[in-house]
Write an enzyme that holds these catalytic residues in place. Structure first.
Site, PDB file in Angstrom:
ATOM      1  N   ASP A  14      84.513  24.661  43.191  1.00 48.91           N
ATOM      2  CA  ASP A  14      84.024  24.749  41.823  1.00 48.91           C
ATOM      3  C   ASP A  14      85.204  24.788  40.845  1.00 48.91           C
ATOM      4  OD1 ASP A  14      82.020  24.980  39.923  1.00 48.91           O
ATOM      5  OD2 ASP A  14      80.912  26.460  41.105  1.00 48.91           O
ATOM      6  N   ASP A  47      74.905  21.718  36.173  1.00 49.17           N
ATOM      7  CA  ASP A  47      73.986  22.214  37.204  1.00 49.17           C
ATOM      8  C   ASP A  47      72.553  21.768  36.943  1.00 49.17           C
ATOM      9  OD1 ASP A  47      76.241  23.517  37.961  1.00 49.17           O
ATOM     10  OD2 ASP A  47      75.338  25.516  38.035  1.00 49.17           O
TER      11      ASP A  47
HETATM   12  C1  GLA Z   1      78.534  26.482  39.420  1.00 46.07           C
HETATM   13  C2  GLA Z   1      78.161  25.327  40.324  1.00 46.07           C
HETATM   14  C3  GLA Z   1      76.868  25.650  41.040  1.00 46.07           C
HETATM   15  C4  GLA Z   1      77.027  26.931  41.838  1.00 46.07           C
HETATM   16  C5  GLA Z   1      77.490  28.059  40.937  1.00 46.07           C
HETATM   17  C6  GLA Z   1      77.890  29.279  41.708  1.00 46.07           C
HETATM   18  O1  GLA Z   1      77.652  26.630  38.374  1.00 46.07           O
HETATM   19  O2  GLA Z   1      78.051  24.143  39.593  1.00 46.07           O
HETATM   20  O3  GLA Z   1      76.497  24.581  41.876  1.00 46.07           O
HETATM   21  O4  GLA Z   1      77.943  26.721  42.872  1.00 46.07           O
HETATM   22  O5  GLA Z   1      78.611  27.684  40.158  1.00 46.07           O
HETATM   23  O6  GLA Z   1      78.285  30.328  40.851  1.00 46.07           O
END
Ligand code: GLA
Length: 636
Positions: free
Chosen positions: A193, A280
């Protein structure tokens, strides 16, 4: 460093020097190399499939939940169908030990990780997954801190201790952590990430309130130009190098998760097995559209080993729950057609049959996992509906008709959408109902709101003895797309931001990639046209570009080429050159806007790598020239 990166870097240096000497200096040109520049690292020959804990549990993940999902993958037959990666997302960590920097696991939620001396180890956990025929994935961040440390502050599963102990991300520990995760703990997959590069500005309220050690942001989610794309790419390339070193058997997957930022939609293929193309996903139709759009026009940038990732599936929740199976089937069909990773994120210990039937659709899994790795091409485009066509390894097509709207929609499917003969019967088999339909020339469908119909196709190819390059994006490596400065892509559906709502002046284009190479349209989404003649098939690209094509047994390359009528730069002349394994086999004279298209053909028999180079006398501070490889094709 990867050869492409060094090529790019050299180009950038040349450009910088040229700009310094004179604002009208010539642009450094790409050169044919005679070797495959595409990334061959990692195990993702087909899109990774499996399960991820995040959408199901966020940080409230624990060993029973993950092992329950793993057992369900096996018991429900999903593992047999390819769902083998079991990926633990954010929430697993306790702290980074100050004495030696070793990561310590939160054994309260992962009891099997406890060791008598408190060192902790996931080896037992990964051994169990491996003994079930599964593979194990883990999550980390490329900066100091992880996303949960910014966005899940209420969670009982946040890293604990001093500011240093809470620095659980890779920054400063890349090879130590990668060796621990892969060599010692036995993981097979790593999601990396990027919140650590975006959200922990030293003077921010977040950093001050929580006593973090800040990191000056390299990613500004609201601004491409305030993002340091080169630095971000360099950080991920460092992780890639450590992964390669820790996995000499090449059996690993590197999932880049910087949400389409920092121009990753261009360089992700050089560095990772997959790269998130957008923010996301939420269980909301509009969010699904946004994420789908972020990948659907990037077909030429993906292929075996490297995949666009519009995020994990949200089937089973919100707009995709058991009361919305039409939407859930659309979501699954689209991800299958995009060659997206298929990662279920649902509490599989209690999955209803209706959802298992969606994830378990063997025909669609086969479409997604087809070894040719040709991502679907958009054969008809609009904001209301799209027709996607994917060419399989055996030459057959799969077509999806997608109604994006909340109203019924009439769609005409034409033989030409499928690049099939207009006067020969075409047979369709519905990949959900398995019903058959036969038509010649054209047929019509009435789609329910949000419905996607998907069919396997049998018919007579327009090009009986070959393929159009736009049918085989999986064997094309866009070594250089000619884009000078990353531009924001205006074609991605702009949803109301699920987090910020309407607390701004609007949802803006967010992701670079505008001007990238395209199948059957120009880099700026226009129909391909040279000298007034339109081409249904072809590759649209900018001048000063290099495309590489793997030749799997064809004898001749042919195309009709020229400056595209849609170019805004009408002054510069371009030359089209074809190389076969590094040897020049065809070249046009310089062609300008308004010149008639030229036929170009080259003998490529026995050659493995065909390179399509477009050079021009462009200068660094001008608009690029739009060029068209019309009807570019490989023939027997
Ligand atoms: C980000 C990523 C998600 C997930 C969260 C975890 O938002 O894009 O897919 O992994 O972090 O905190």
């Amino acid at each position: 460093m990867h050869p492409k990166n060094s090529l790019k870097t050299r180009l950038m240096i040349a450009c910088a020097l040229a700009a310094f000497v004179s604002p009208l200096s010539a642009l450094a040109e790409p050169v044919a190399r005679g070797i495959w520049l595409g990334n061959t690292d990692g195990a993702a020959k087909t899109p990774p499939m499996g399960w991820n804990s995040w959408n199901a549990f966020r940080t409230e993940v624990d060993e029973a939940k993950v092992m329950g999902a793993a057992q369900a993958l096996v018991d429900d037959g999903l593992a047999r169908k390819g769902y083998i990666y079991v990926n633990l997302d954010d929430g697993w960590w306790q702290k980074r030990r100050v004495t030696d920097g070793r990561m310590i696991i939160r054994t309260r939620i992962f009891p099997s990780a406890a060791t008598p001396d408190g060192t902790t180890s996931f080896r037992g956990f990964t051994d169990r997954l491996h003994s079930m025929g599964l593979k194990a994935g883990l999550y980390t961040d490329v900066g100091h801190n992880a996303c949960s440390q910014a966005y899940d502050l209420h969670s009982p599963n946040l890293p604990e201790g001093t500011a240093g102990e809470r620095q659980v991300g890779l920054d400063g520990h890349v090879s130590q952590d990668i060796n621990l995760y892969f060599r010692e703990w036995g993981f097979d997959y790593l999601k990396v990430d990027a919140c650590g590069l975006a959200d922990f500005a030293p003077d921010s309220k977040l950093v001050k309130d929580n006593g973090y050690i800040g990191l000056t942001p390299e990613i500004d989610r609201a601004s491409l130009n305030r993002t340091d794309s080169v630095k971000v790419e360099r950080r991920y390339a460092e992780v890639a190098a450590a992964l390669k070193q820790a996995n000499p058997d090449n059996d690993y997957v590197f999932s880049i998760c910087n949400w389409g930022m920092a121009n990753v939609r261009e360089w992700g293929k050089e560095v990772g097995s997959s790269w998130r193309t957008s923010s996301d996903i939420t269980p909301n139709w509009s969010s699904m559209l946004h994420n789908y759009d972020s990948a659907v026009k990037r077909a030429l940038y993906a292929g075996p080993g490297h995949w666009n990732d519009p995020d994990i599936l949200f089937i089973g929740a919100g707009d995709f729950d058991t009361d919305h199976l039409t939407e859930a089937r659309s979501h699954f069909t689209l991800w299958a057609m995009l060659n997206a990773p298929l990662l279920i994120s649902y509490d599989l210990r209690k999955a209803p049959q209706s959802l298992l039937d969606i994830w378990g659709n063997a025909d669609l899994i086969a479409v997604n996992q087809d070894p040719a790795g040709n991502q679907a091409i958009v054969a008809y485009d609009s904001d209301d509906a799209q027709i996607l066509v994917k060419t399989l390894a055996d030459g057959h097509k799969v077509v999806a008709l997608f109604n994006r709207t909340a109203s019924p929609a009439k769609l005409n499917l034409l033989a030409s959408h499928l690049k099939l003969k207009n006067d020969a019967p075409i047979q369709l088999t519905d990949l959900w109902s398995k019903a058959g339909i036969t038509f010649t020339g054209e047929t019509e469908f009435e789609l329910a709101p949000h419905e996607t119909r998907v069919f396997s196709v049998q018919g007579a190819r327009e090009l009986a003895d070959g393929v159009y390059l736009s049918e085989i994006p999986g064997v094309i490596n866009v070594a250089d797309d000619g884009v000078r400065e990353p531009q924001l892509d205006p074609t991605v559906h702009r949803m109301i931001d699920p987090w910020a709502g309407t607390r701004s002046g609007g949802s803006r284009p967010q992701y670079a990639g505008w001007g990238g190479a395209q199948a059957d349209m120009t880099p700026y989404a226009q129909a391909l046209q040279i000298g007034g003649h339109t081409y249904d098939s072809g590759i649209g690209v900018l001048g000063n570009s290099l495309l590489q094509v793997k030749n799997e047994g064809y004898a001749t390359f042919r195309a009709t080429v020229g400056v595209d009528d849609s170019t805004s730069n009408r002054d510069r002349a371009v030359s089209f050159t074809v190389y076969a394994d590094g040897k020049l086999v065809a070249k046009t004279p310089p062609l300008k806007f308004g010149d008639a298209a030229r036929d170009i053909s080259a003998d490529i028999a026995g050659h493995k790598i065909i390179e399509l180079l477009v050079t021009d006398d462009n200068v660094a501070n001008e608009q690029p020239v739009v060029v068209t490889w019309g009807e570019a094709r490989l023939q027997k």
